[in-house]
Design an enzyme around this catalytic site. Sequence first.
Site, mmCIF file in Angstrom:
data_model
loop_
_atom_site.group_PDB
_atom_site.id
_atom_site.type_symbol
_atom_site.label_atom_id
_atom_site.label_comp_id
_atom_site.label_asym_id
_atom_site.label_seq_id
_atom_site.Cartn_x
_atom_site.Cartn_y
_atom_site.Cartn_z
ATOM 1 N N SER A 132 0.885 -1.189 -0.147
ATOM 2 C CA SER A 132 0.032 0.221 -0.133
ATOM 3 C C SER A 132 0.925 1.208 0.017
ATOM 4 O O SER A 132 1.840 1.248 0.440
ATOM 5 C CB SER A 132 -0.885 -0.146 1.137
ATOM 6 O OG SER A 132 -1.702 1.235 1.430
ATOM 7 N N TYR A 145 -2.306 -0.168 10.270
ATOM 8 C CA TYR A 145 -2.222 -0.675 8.787
ATOM 9 C C TYR A 145 -1.049 -0.039 8.110
ATOM 10 O O TYR A 145 -0.281 -0.888 7.578
ATOM 11 C CB TYR A 145 -3.393 -0.199 8.084
ATOM 12 C CG TYR A 145 -3.548 -0.419 6.544
ATOM 13 C CD1 TYR A 145 -4.076 -1.599 6.266
ATOM 14 C CD2 TYR A 145 -3.133 0.752 5.673
ATOM 15 C CE1 TYR A 145 -4.229 -1.957 5.061
ATOM 16 C CE2 TYR A 145 -3.504 0.407 4.345
ATOM 17 C CZ TYR A 145 -3.783 -1.012 3.973
ATOM 18 O OH TYR A 145 -4.019 -1.266 2.620
ATOM 19 N N ALA A 146 -0.581 1.126 8.546
ATOM 20 C CA ALA A 146 0.719 1.615 7.948
ATOM 21 C C ALA A 146 2.020 0.532 8.314
ATOM 22 O O ALA A 146 2.798 0.595 7.521
ATOM 23 C CB ALA A 146 1.007 3.127 8.304
ATOM 24 N N SER A 148 2.095 -2.124 9.327
ATOM 25 C CA SER A 148 1.880 -3.593 8.802
ATOM 26 C C SER A 148 2.397 -3.723 7.189
ATOM 27 O O SER A 148 3.054 -4.359 6.798
ATOM 28 C CB SER A 148 0.606 -4.461 8.990
ATOM 29 O OG SER A 148 -0.289 -3.446 8.029
ATOM 30 N N LYS A 149 1.984 -2.595 6.438
ATOM 31 C CA LYS A 149 2.266 -2.424 4.993
ATOM 32 C C LYS A 149 3.805 -1.986 4.886
ATOM 33 O O LYS A 149 4.561 -2.808 3.837
ATOM 34 C CB LYS A 149 1.454 -1.434 4.250
ATOM 35 C CG LYS A 149 -0.011 -2.012 4.075
ATOM 36 C CD LYS A 149 -0.241 -3.426 3.609
ATOM 37 C CE LYS A 149 -1.631 -3.573 2.998
ATOM 38 N NZ LYS A 149 -1.577 -4.936 2.393
ATOM 39 N N ILE A 177 -7.521 2.906 -4.271
ATOM 40 C CA ILE A 177 -8.039 2.037 -5.593
ATOM 41 C C ILE A 177 -9.455 2.080 -5.287
ATOM 42 O O ILE A 177 -9.911 1.788 -4.149
ATOM 43 C CB ILE A 177 -7.311 0.656 -5.431
ATOM 44 C CG1 ILE A 177 -5.734 0.527 -5.824
ATOM 45 C CG2 ILE A 177 -8.071 -0.290 -6.581
ATOM 46 C CD1 ILE A 177 -5.440 1.013 -6.888
#
Length: 244
Positions: A132, A145-146, A148-149, A177
Amino acid sequence: MKQKSILITGVLGGIGSSIAKMFKENGYFVYGLDIREEQADFVDKLIVFDLHKYCSDEQYRNEFVLYFNDHILSLDVLVNNAAVQLLDKLDDLKLENWQETLNVNLTGPLLLSQLFLSRLEQAQGCIINIGSIHQQLTKPRFISYATSKSALIGLTKALAVDLEGRVRINAISPAAIQTDMLLAGFDGNEEALNQLRMLHPVQRIGYPNDVAKLVLFLASENSGFIHGANLSLDGGISSVLKDL
């Protein structure tokens, strides 16, 4: 000539389903993993599968290791696409949400890559991780989230070095997306969604098919020298410095 096969996690989501359709159209046998069970004609074999539980429950993991060993005898492409996005400020961040995010977005890809390594190596295949833009540029409340990505991109590079030439591994980091998950975040606010489109130099957000086409390219023999890469698919937004 033997039919090639692909395994896609999160196959029923917007990006996962587009990848499945793209590969099925190109003659692949498509295995799909998803926590949901729905009819999907773009998947040859749908397996209902909880990636978080696979990482956290040893008995569940052992059962699926046996299942995969019995039902997926060969594999050419593994796409680690499944992800969860649980948002919180640091003040309110719950440990269980942090752990679920890391399990689905990071540990799951590691364990599946490990499990299918010998099959992928035998097929001279590849692993493709869906990252991402949040691995590079992020926003408030995206802590889990950040992180993990970012770690998924680090894992991609580390595995490329560790695997050497055995199996190619690369990542794709999309920006916005147009999926149900993205649209749900805007809650029908078309004006805000249009502002997001205009932030991108290409004047649109991405489509799931944009990701699918790049996955197909990375899986092709023509991209055999691309290894350990993180390909940005962002419509140019990471080059923008916006004035206030």
